[in-house]
Design an enzyme around this catalytic site. Structure first.
Site, mmCIF file in Angstrom:
data_model
loop_
_atom_site.group_PDB
_atom_site.id
_atom_site.type_symbol
_atom_site.label_atom_id
_atom_site.label_comp_id
_atom_site.label_asym_id
_atom_site.label_seq_id
_atom_site.Cartn_x
_atom_site.Cartn_y
_atom_site.Cartn_z
ATOM 1 N N THR A 20 5.676 -45.325 -80.575
ATOM 2 C CA THR A 20 6.493 -46.471 -81.607
ATOM 3 C C THR A 20 7.676 -46.793 -80.465
ATOM 4 O OG1 THR A 20 8.099 -46.517 -83.378
ATOM 5 C CG2 THR A 20 8.487 -44.540 -82.183
ATOM 6 N N GLY A 21 8.387 -47.791 -80.956
ATOM 7 C CA GLY A 21 9.292 -48.750 -80.089
ATOM 8 C C GLY A 21 8.692 -49.939 -79.349
ATOM 9 N N ARG A 43 2.432 -62.712 -81.793
ATOM 10 C CA ARG A 43 2.593 -61.766 -80.728
ATOM 11 C C ARG A 43 1.917 -60.473 -81.575
ATOM 12 N NH1 ARG A 43 5.215 -56.398 -81.776
ATOM 13 N NH2 ARG A 43 6.082 -55.622 -79.547
ATOM 14 N N VAL A 44 1.515 -59.511 -80.628
ATOM 15 C CA VAL A 44 0.789 -58.231 -80.858
ATOM 16 C C VAL A 44 1.117 -57.337 -80.070
ATOM 17 C CG1 VAL A 44 -1.267 -56.974 -81.358
ATOM 18 C CG2 VAL A 44 -1.397 -59.295 -81.963
ATOM 19 N N GLY A 45 1.853 -56.296 -80.639
ATOM 20 C CA GLY A 45 2.167 -55.109 -79.693
ATOM 21 C C GLY A 45 1.422 -53.924 -79.398
ATOM 22 N N THR A 69 7.406 -48.460 -86.143
ATOM 23 C CA THR A 69 6.140 -48.263 -86.551
ATOM 24 C C THR A 69 6.086 -46.981 -87.283
ATOM 25 O OG1 THR A 69 5.546 -49.192 -84.323
ATOM 26 C CG2 THR A 69 3.836 -47.863 -85.507
ATOM 27 N N THR A 125 2.063 -51.243 -88.450
ATOM 28 C CA THR A 125 3.456 -51.703 -88.599
ATOM 29 C C THR A 125 3.531 -53.339 -88.872
ATOM 30 O OG1 THR A 125 5.153 -52.221 -86.754
ATOM 31 C CG2 THR A 125 3.074 -52.613 -86.178
ATOM 32 N N SER A 178 9.668 -52.454 -91.683
ATOM 33 C CA SER A 178 9.022 -52.530 -90.691
ATOM 34 C C SER A 178 7.523 -52.480 -90.548
ATOM 35 C CB SER A 178 9.658 -51.734 -89.492
ATOM 36 O OG SER A 178 9.427 -50.372 -90.027
#
Length: 335
Positions: free
Chosen positions: A245-246, A222-224, A194, A212, A92
């Site tokens: 995180t998550g 996609r970006v978190g 992460t 991450t 990850s």
């Protein structure tokens, strides 16, 4: 419990079926029972100290080594996160990270120092140490964030090595996923994780970093939350710091890490602040919080720490006063 089992237990469909044996983490290399986090305002006094999301004792050990040999908190979080970025068994983060649904490993990272300076990279390809590139953005450019090909070109110009980040293990997992999983953006069948790290050096100064490879098999581009200052990470050296995180989309919607720090500014302990920030997510109208995970860790200037998540099995690694330990987080959704 390691991250693989955690993700399976908090997902609707169990991504572990697609990942198979490839989804491993450093948590599997250590079987000791984690300490249970205490919800209290007990003040910690031993500086330097390091905390990080999940069971990453090698990373916190490296960060503490940096601090004990005179390095700054900024040096510590960078070098600590680099340990996980280079670990090909960590699917990850960094090299060996699981790819997007088109087979591309793309990395997101950010870093923030005691002065509030910050740097970030998003959708970075073919460079392992995204956190170090983010630091270069912070220190050597007038910008905060670089993305995609521009981020890679900048990294190469700064001497970073270009390499293929898709390992054979991750490639096989991706090929298996293409056969067995639906090819549409259903977040509940996708994996996420992460490493976020916070450090306080001997001078009492705080810095943080987050890195991450994002959601496994995400849509291209996609970006978190991880590279977004205020969402995945926030530092205020007068108050404290937080990392998340998550499922990044849910963290972004509440600007989670900034929220935790601001709650500490209002007088809440790190534990109380993390709990309220999780409450902002689960108490939203029509929230489907039972289907995803978010976790926060935080520290304030006194060295008090907190950790909290929606579901069970989130943990924090803490290195302080010679003890490098995994601490099981309290959580909202009790069995």
């Amino acid at each position: 419990m390691n991250r693989r089992k955690f993700i399976k237990n908090t997902s609707i469909t169990g991504i572990g079926l697609a990942l198979g044996s490839s989804m491993v983490s450093c948590a599997e290399n250590n079987s000791e029972k984690p300490t249970v986090a205490e919800v209290s305002d007990k003040s910690e006094t031993g500086f330097p100290m390091v905390i990080a999301t999940w069971h990453v004792k090698n990373a916190t050990a490296k960060a503490m080594e940096v601090l004990q040999t005179g390095g700054t908190s900024l040096d510590a979080v960078e070098q600590g996160c680099m340990v996980e970025e280079a670990d090909i068994k960590n699917s990850s983060v960094g090299k060996g990270g699981l790819p997007d649904r088109d087979g591309n490993v793309t990395l997101d990272a950010c870093i923030m120092d005691k002065h509030g300076n910050c740097g970030s990279v998003v959708y970075l390809q073919n460079v392992t140490h995204a956190v170090s590139v983010a630091r270069k953005v912070m220190e050597d450019t007038p910008h905060v964030m670089l993305a995609g090909e521009g981020a890679k070109q900048f990294a190469i110009s700064q001497g970073f090595k270009e390499e293929d980040l898709l390992t054979e293990s991750s490639k096989k997992a991706w090929e298996d996923w293409k056969v067995k999983s639906e090819y549409k953006p259903v977040i509940n069948i996708e994996n996420h994780d992460t490493i976020g790290m916070l450090a306080i050096d001997k001078n009492g100064d705080i810095a943080g970093a987050c890195t991450t490879s994002g959601l496994a098999y995400k849509m291209q581009g996609r970006v978190g939350d991880s590279p977004i200052i205020g969402s995945g990470l926030f530092i205020d050296n007068e108050i404290g710091g937080c990392v998340a995180t998550g499922l990044g989309e849910e963290v972004v919607k509440t600007v989670g890490s900034f929220l935790v720090v601001e709650l500490m500014r209002q007088g809440k302990s790190p534990q109380q602040a993390c709990e309220e920030a999780i409450g902002r997510i689960v108490n939203k109208p029509n929230s489907n919080y039972k289907d995803f995970q978010v976790g926060y860790i935080a520290v304030n200037k006194k060295g008090e720490t907190g950790s909290y998540s929606i579901h069970q099995w989130f943990s924090m690694t803490k290195f302080q006063d010679g003890v490098n330990e995994q601490i099981q987080s309290d959580f909202y959704l009790k069995p």
